[in-house]
Scaffold this motif. Structure first.
Motif, PDB file in Angstrom:
ATOM      1  N   ALA A   1     -38.039  26.075 -61.070  1.00 43.96           N
ATOM      2  CA  ALA A   1     -38.194  26.727 -59.769  1.00 43.96           C
ATOM      3  C   ALA A   1     -36.918  27.468 -59.386  1.00 43.96           C
TER       4      ALA A   1
ATOM      5  N   ALA B   1     -36.680  30.644 -61.428  1.00 48.85           N
ATOM      6  CA  ALA B   1     -37.643  31.652 -60.970  1.00 48.85           C
ATOM      7  C   ALA B   1     -37.207  32.256 -59.640  1.00 48.85           C
ATOM      8  N   ILE B   2     -36.714  31.428 -58.735  1.00 50.94           N
ATOM      9  CA  ILE B   2     -36.257  31.926 -57.432  1.00 50.94           C
ATOM     10  C   ILE B   2     -35.108  32.903 -57.622  1.00 50.94           C
TER      11      ILE B   2
ATOM     12  N   VAL C   1     -42.423  33.490 -55.935  1.00 51.06           N
ATOM     13  CA  VAL C   1     -42.676  32.157 -56.483  1.00 51.06           C
ATOM     14  C   VAL C   1     -43.715  31.437 -55.625  1.00 51.06           C
TER      15      VAL C   1
ATOM     16  N   ILE D   1     -39.102  25.571 -52.116  1.00 53.65           N
ATOM     17  CA  ILE D   1     -38.739  26.943 -52.477  1.00 53.65           C
ATOM     18  C   ILE D   1     -37.950  27.592 -51.342  1.00 53.65           C
TER      19      ILE D   1
END
Length: 66
Positions: A11, A14-15, A23, A57
């Motif tokens: 995560a 990806a962020i 995301v 997130i």
């Protein structure tokens, strides 16, 4: 390394790479697909997971923008 640690690492990557909003869109699409495939049988559980992922997130995205 457990599955939660692996998710957190992926995560964060990806962020950093595509941004928190994209995301979160992916998390929503994945949850919608699970609901579709299960006929909504686990919708409340999926929603809870989506909410938790979205909150995480947001926290990670805020930290990476500092």
């Amino acid at each position: 390394m457990g599955i939660a640690d692996s998710f957190k690492d992926k995560a964060e990557q990806a962020i950093d790479k595509i941004g928190g909003d994209r995301v979160k869109q992916g998390v929503e699409k994945a949850g919608d697909k699970v609901d579709e495939m299960t006929g909504g049988k686990y919708a409340s559980h999926v929603d809870k997971g989506q909410d938790a992922a979205s909150d995480y997130i947001d926290r990670m995205d805020d930290n990476s923008n500092r």
